[in-house]
Design a protein around this motif. Structure first.
Motif, PDB file in Angstrom:
ATOM      1  N   ASP A 267     -12.401 -22.102  26.343  1.00  0.00           N
ATOM      2  CA  ASP A 267     -13.773 -21.626  25.327  1.00  0.00           C
ATOM      3  C   ASP A 267     -13.852 -23.118  24.726  1.00  0.00           C
ATOM      4  OD1 ASP A 267     -13.825 -19.036  26.065  1.00  0.00           O
ATOM      5  OD2 ASP A 267     -12.370 -18.435  24.603  1.00  0.00           O
ATOM      6  N   ALA A 268     -13.507 -24.204  25.149  1.00  0.00           N
ATOM      7  CA  ALA A 268     -14.135 -25.503  24.687  1.00  0.00           C
ATOM      8  C   ALA A 268     -15.551 -25.683  24.686  1.00  0.00           C
ATOM      9  CB  ALA A 268     -13.544 -26.614  25.538  1.00  0.00           C
ATOM     10  N   ARG A 269     -16.256 -26.362  24.033  1.00  0.00           N
ATOM     11  CA  ARG A 269     -17.680 -26.800  23.766  1.00  0.00           C
ATOM     12  C   ARG A 269     -17.952 -28.227  24.123  1.00  0.00           C
ATOM     13  NH1 ARG A 269     -14.470 -24.325  20.785  1.00  0.00           N
ATOM     14  NH2 ARG A 269     -15.148 -25.283  19.036  1.00  0.00           N
ATOM     15  N   VAL A 270     -18.694 -28.537  24.976  1.00  0.00           N
ATOM     16  CA  VAL A 270     -19.007 -29.815  25.421  1.00  0.00           C
ATOM     17  C   VAL A 270     -20.546 -30.073  25.076  1.00  0.00           C
ATOM     18  CG1 VAL A 270     -19.028 -31.718  27.111  1.00  0.00           C
ATOM     19  CG2 VAL A 270     -17.086 -30.049  27.036  1.00  0.00           C
ATOM     20  N   ALA A 271     -21.076 -31.076  24.161  1.00  0.00           N
ATOM     21  CA  ALA A 271     -22.421 -31.396  24.087  1.00  0.00           C
ATOM     22  C   ALA A 271     -22.570 -32.727  25.007  1.00  0.00           C
ATOM     23  CB  ALA A 271     -22.554 -31.757  22.423  1.00  0.00           C
ATOM     24  N   VAL A 272     -23.391 -32.792  26.053  1.00  0.00           N
ATOM     25  CA  VAL A 272     -23.725 -34.009  26.780  1.00  0.00           C
ATOM     26  C   VAL A 272     -25.050 -34.624  25.989  1.00  0.00           C
ATOM     27  CG1 VAL A 272     -24.111 -34.954  29.223  1.00  0.00           C
ATOM     28  CG2 VAL A 272     -22.562 -32.809  28.960  1.00  0.00           C
ATOM     29  N   CYS A 273     -24.791 -35.579  25.474  1.00  0.00           N
ATOM     30  CA  CYS A 273     -25.938 -36.145  24.645  1.00  0.00           C
ATOM     31  C   CYS A 273     -26.230 -37.522  25.397  1.00  0.00           C
ATOM     32  CB  CYS A 273     -25.429 -36.560  23.219  1.00  0.00           C
ATOM     33  SG  CYS A 273     -26.532 -37.540  22.104  1.00  0.00           S
TER      34      CYS A 273
END
Length: 340
Positions: free
Chosen positions: A240-246
């Motif tokens: 359930d990790a969250r990744v923001a690709v900025c």
């Protein structure tokens, strides 16, 4: 006031990494504001990695520049002349301008800025500008750190990453940052409160370094870089990790698409959520972010730094320096000093 206006235009489309020949310096007359416009003298100019994409002849989330077109960018400036009821000469403003010493801007699109002891004018291009808002919404809405989480940040000493790490720390997370020098790692750990920093230029095995810095795995990842760093982080994602690709600055100058081990299968056991991030999607809530960020900056809780390159003629060098990792914090160009 000078009677000429210098501006940089896109001289040619770069192949691979841009160089000084990518930019062309022109001299024009100073424009006169029309009804509803404001003539602004640029004091500080922002240079940002996303501008590399606008040099390509293909569609993206930001329209490409035509060859010969003035380069665009956020500016903090001083009102010189106004044909807008809300603005008077001598006021300081933030807006979307160009790589020029003077520009006429729509008065409805400008924001007032007020410098103070903890809030210099240039900070409105960094922690109180687009990078700060990107960090605010990306951290709170996408990465969503909670107490006990581990959050990894690539490009951690840059304008966005340095704020992301602090906001994650405010939320009670353990924060690990990747940066490109021992000086930057010291800045992360000593000044910004990161729990661990990794100098990726001195590390042969990113995965092993991350395993040591984050032995419990990664619950949130804010990606400003892409490339091998992100490859390593994806192997350490918890369930359930969250990744923001900025951003993906590691690949911005590539002419071809890199191939190699595919990382998507790693999302199956982790059930991680990977989400692209564009700060413009949150424009309706910019005032909320601005107010909160300003509170933290004025109280001294949120640390920020601007790397300032002096001289308008050096704007291309400031931009090119982004790809060499020259900056700590936000890279800005000091074009002129305020009038006395």
């Amino acid at each position: 006031m000078s009677q000429t206006n210098r501006q940089f235009v896109l001289g040619k489309r770069p192949e691979g990494k841009p160089d000084r020949d990518t930019f062309e310096l022109e001299e024009t007359g100073i424009p006169e504001p029309k009804h509803g416009e404001v003539l602004v003298r640029t004091l500080f100019l922002s240079v940002d990695p996303y501008m590399r994409g606008r040099m390509r002849d293909r569609e993206s989330y930001a329209d490409p520049w035509d060859v010969g077109e003035p380069m665009a960018g956020h500016v903090v400036g001083e009102v010189v002349d106004s044909e807008h009821d809300d603005w008077q000469a001598g006021e300081f403003v933030f807006g979307n301008g160009s790589w020029s010493e003077y520009a006429t801007l729509d008065g409805d699109d400008l924001t007032p800025v007020e410098p103070s002891a903890n809030v210099p004018l240039e900070s409105y291009l960094g922690v109180l500008g687009m990078p700060g808002r990107t960090a605010y919404f990306g951290t709170r809405e996408v990465v969503e750190p909670t107490p006990g989480d581990t959050v990894a940040v690539s490009g951690a000493a840059g304008a966005v990453g340095s704020t992301v790490g602090q906001l994650a720390s405010f939320a009670g997370a353990r924060v690990v940052g990747f940066a490109g020098s021992d000086e930057k790692v010291d800045y992360l750990e000593d000044d910004l409160g990161f729990d661990a920093g990794i100098n990726y230029k001195e590390t042969d095995d990113y995965r092993a370094a991350l395993d040591e810095a984050a032995p419990e795995g990664v619950d949130g990842y804010f990606d400003n870089v892409g490339g091998p760093i992100s490859d390593a982080v994806f192997t350490q994602l918890n369930v359930d990790a969250r990744v923001a690709v900025c951003g993906q600055i590691a690949t911005y100058n590539d002419e071809g698409v890199a191939t190699g081990p595919r990382k998507l299968p790693l999302l199956i056991p982790s059930r991680a959520r990977v989400q692209g991030l564009l700060v413009g999607d949150y424009v309706a809530r910019f005032e909320q972010a601005n107010a909160r960020l300003q509170e933290w900056v004025e109280s001294g809780d949120l640390v920020h730094r601007e790397s300032i390159v002096d001289g308008f003629e050096n704007a291309p060098d400031a931009f090119l320096g982004l790809f060499e990792g020259d900056n700590i914090g936000k890279q800005v160009v000091n074009v002129a000093e305020p009038s006395e």
